[in-house]
Design an enzyme around this catalytic site. Structure first.
Site, PDB file in Angstrom:
ATOM      1  N   TYR A 123       0.796  -1.225   0.000  1.00 37.56           N
ATOM      2  CA  TYR A 123       0.000   0.000   0.000  1.00 37.56           C
ATOM      3  C   TYR A 123       0.833   1.283   0.000  1.00 37.56           C
ATOM      4  O   TYR A 123       0.277   2.379   0.021  1.00 37.56           O
ATOM      5  CB  TYR A 123      -0.948   0.002   1.197  1.00 37.56           C
ATOM      6  CG  TYR A 123      -2.132  -0.931   1.054  1.00 37.56           C
ATOM      7  CD1 TYR A 123      -2.223  -1.826   0.003  1.00 37.56           C
ATOM      8  CD2 TYR A 123      -3.162  -0.909   1.975  1.00 37.56           C
ATOM      9  CE1 TYR A 123      -3.288  -2.679  -0.120  1.00 37.56           C
ATOM     10  CE2 TYR A 123      -4.253  -1.765   1.867  1.00 37.56           C
ATOM     11  CZ  TYR A 123      -4.313  -2.653   0.813  1.00 37.56           C
ATOM     12  OH  TYR A 123      -5.387  -3.495   0.697  1.00 37.56           O
ATOM     13  N   LYS A 172       3.011 -14.660   5.063  1.00 32.39           N
ATOM     14  CA  LYS A 172       3.107 -15.536   3.898  1.00 32.39           C
ATOM     15  C   LYS A 172       4.581 -15.844   3.628  1.00 32.39           C
ATOM     16  O   LYS A 172       5.049 -15.864   2.486  1.00 32.39           O
ATOM     17  CB  LYS A 172       2.441 -14.889   2.676  1.00 32.39           C
ATOM     18  CG  LYS A 172       2.166 -15.853   1.529  1.00 32.39           C
ATOM     19  CD  LYS A 172       1.209 -16.980   1.881  1.00 32.39           C
ATOM     20  CE  LYS A 172       0.976 -17.901   0.687  1.00 32.39           C
ATOM     21  NZ  LYS A 172       0.142 -19.074   1.037  1.00 32.39           N
ATOM     22  N   ASP A 205      -3.438 -17.475   4.504  1.00 33.53           N
ATOM     23  CA  ASP A 205      -4.601 -18.146   3.937  1.00 33.53           C
ATOM     24  C   ASP A 205      -5.216 -19.101   4.951  1.00 33.53           C
ATOM     25  O   ASP A 205      -6.450 -19.195   5.074  1.00 33.53           O
ATOM     26  CB  ASP A 205      -4.265 -18.855   2.618  1.00 33.53           C
ATOM     27  CG  ASP A 205      -2.915 -19.541   2.630  1.00 33.53           C
ATOM     28  OD1 ASP A 205      -1.995 -19.047   3.296  1.00 33.53           O
ATOM     29  OD2 ASP A 205      -2.764 -20.572   1.954  1.00 33.53           O
ATOM     30  N   ASP A 229      -5.640  -5.405   6.168  1.00 38.38           N
ATOM     31  CA  ASP A 229      -6.833  -4.827   5.549  1.00 38.38           C
ATOM     32  C   ASP A 229      -7.879  -5.912   5.307  1.00 38.38           C
ATOM     33  O   ASP A 229      -9.063  -5.752   5.614  1.00 38.38           O
ATOM     34  CB  ASP A 229      -6.430  -4.155   4.231  1.00 38.38           C
ATOM     35  CG  ASP A 229      -7.509  -3.235   3.688  1.00 38.38           C
ATOM     36  OD1 ASP A 229      -8.473  -2.948   4.413  1.00 38.38           O
ATOM     37  OD2 ASP A 229      -7.377  -2.799   2.538  1.00 38.38           O
ATOM     38  N   ASP A 233     -11.624  -6.847   7.588  1.00 38.02           N
ATOM     39  CA  ASP A 233     -12.959  -6.978   6.999  1.00 38.02           C
ATOM     40  C   ASP A 233     -13.583  -8.326   7.351  1.00 38.02           C
ATOM     41  O   ASP A 233     -14.802  -8.422   7.528  1.00 38.02           O
ATOM     42  CB  ASP A 233     -12.895  -6.794   5.481  1.00 38.02           C
ATOM     43  CG  ASP A 233     -12.982  -5.330   5.066  1.00 38.02           C
ATOM     44  OD1 ASP A 233     -12.719  -4.473   5.935  1.00 38.02           O
ATOM     45  OD2 ASP A 233     -13.323  -5.047   3.909  1.00 38.02           O
TER      46      ASP A 233
END
Length: 336
Positions: A123, A172, A205, A229, A233
Site C-alpha cells: 500500500y 506468507k 490463507d 486490511d 474486513d
C-alpha cells in the site's frame, strides 16, 4: 480541554459525525473541535482532496476524528487515508471486532483486535508500468526490519496493557521468503521479550480459514498492511459488518480515529446511516486522550442502545424507523 481536528467527510459522513460529536460532547469530555475538510467534498471546493489548512490543523492538534472519505477506484486522486498515514507516520492501524448481544450473527463471543502495519507493504503505492503500451504493471511491497519491529512491539504492548493473553502473527513467509520472512523473523524476536503473552504464527490463507471456522482462537492479531486490511474486513463480518467497527491509526506523536466503512453516497442525506462505527472510534479516541471515564460512559450507552435493538437504524433492526440523529439522541439519553 483537548484540541481535535474534525473531518466530517463525504456522503453519509456529515450525518454520522454530527451524531457522534453530540454523543462525545455529552459524555463529559471537553473537546475543542477544529473543523477541517478532506476528500471529494474538499476536492470539489478547493481543487485538492487534502487542503493545506487541514494538514496544518492536524499538525497542530495531533489528533483527528474523521468520517468516511470517497476514494475514486482506478482513477483520480489517491486514497486520503493512505496519504494521512504517510504524512503523520501513523504506523499502527487498530481495529477491534467484538460481538454485540443485540446483533445476530453466525458466531458469538468474538473478541479480536487486528493490529495492522500501516505504512509499508504493497500500500505504499510504489508501482509503475513496465511497457509503453501500459500492458504490464509492477507493484513493490516494501518491508523493513524497523517497521516490522515497531508494529509487533505495539501489538504486544497493546495485549499487555489491555489484559490480552495471546498475539498471533499472520504472514506468507512460506512463499515470500525475503519480505514476509523478514516480518516473521522480526516478530519472533520481539515475541521472545514478552514471555507472559502467548505467541502464535499462522500463514495468512490458513488464518482466514481458521478465523471463519473457529474465531475464538484469536485474540490480538498482528500482520502486514494488505493482509491486515483483508483480515479486518473478515472480523467485521463475524460481528455484524463494517457499520459496527471502529478504527484507530496511531503514530508516535499523532493519531487519527475513524469509521472504516465507505461514504455510502447512495444513502447520504436520508438520515438512515448507522453511526455506531464512528461512535466507537470516538470511544477509542477518548481513551487515547486519557478521558477514560467519559469513554466508559459512552461505550456503555452505545452497547445498551444497540443491544436493546429498539432505537437503532434500520440496518440493525429492519422494523425500526429510528434515524441517525435519533439514535444519537437515544445514546445520549442512555448516558444520562
Amino acid at each position: 480541554m483537548h484540541n481535535v481536528t474534525l473531518i466530517k467527510g463525504d456522503g453519509i459522513g456529515p450525518s454520522i459525525m454530527e451524531a457522534a460529536v453530540a454523543v462525545i460532547d455529552a459524555s463529559g469530555a471537553k473537546i475543542n473541535w477544529h473543523l477541517a475538510e478532506a476528500g471529494l467534498t474538499a476536492f470539489e471546493q478547493t481543487g485538492t482532496p487534502l487542503p493545506e489548512a487541514t494538514l496544518a490543523s492536524i499538525a497542530e492538534t495531533r489528533v483527528a476524528f474523521k468520517g468516511p472519505l470517497t476514494t475514486m477506484v482506478g482513477e483520480g486522486f489517491r486514497s486520503i487515508n493512505v496519504e494521512l498515514r504517510k504524512t503523520y507516520d501513523l504506523y499502527a492501524n487498530v481495529r477491534p471486532a467484538k460481538s454485540w448481544n443485540g446483533v445476530k450473527t453466525r458466531f458469538e463471543n468474538v473478541d479480536i483486535v487486528i493490529v495492522r502495519e500501516n505504512t509499508e507493504g504493497l500500500y505504499v503505492g510504489l508501482e509503475h508500468y513496465l511497457s509503453p503500451k501500459k500492458d504490464i504493471a509492477e507493484s513493490l511491497a516494501v518491508i523493513t526490519r524497523a517497521g516490522s519491529e515497531r508494529i509487533v512491539e505495539y501489538a504486544f504492548k497493546y495485549a499487555r496493557d489491555n489484559q490480552r493473553k495471546k498475539v498471533t502473527v499472520c504472514h506468507k513467509a512460506n512463499i515470500l521468503k525475503f519480505s514476509q520472512g523478514l516480518f516473521l523473523n522480526t516478530a519472533r524476536e520481539v515475541a521472545a521479550k514478552y514471555p507472559d503473552i502467548e505467541f502464535d504464527e499462522k500463514i495468512i490463507d490458513a488464518a482466514c480459514m481458521h478465523m471463519v471456522m473457529k474465531p475464538e482462537q484469536f485474540d490480538v492479531v498482528v500482520t502486514t498492511n494488505m493482509f491486515g486490511d483483508i483480515l479486518s474486513d473478515i472480523t467485521a463480518g463475524l460481528v455484524g459488518g463494517l457499520g459496527l467497527i471502529p478504527g484507530a491509526n496511531i503514530g508516535a506523536d499523532a493519531a487519527l480515529f475513524e469509521a472504516v466503512h465507505g461514504s455510502a453516497p447512495d444513502i447520504a442525506g436520508k438520515n438512515i446511516a448507522n453511526p455506531v462505527a464512528v461512535m466507537m472510534a470516538g470511544v477509542m479516541m477518548l481513551n487515547h486522550l486519557g478521558e477514560h471515564e467519559a469513554a466508559i460512559r459512552m461505550q456503555n450507552a452505545i452497547e445498551k442502545v444497540v443491544n436493546e435493538g429498539i432505537y437503532v437504524t434500520p440496518d440493525l433492526n429492519p422494523a425500526s424507523t429510528t434515524g441517525t440523529k435519533e439514535m444519537g439522541l437515544a445514546i445520549i439519553a442512555a448516558m444520562e
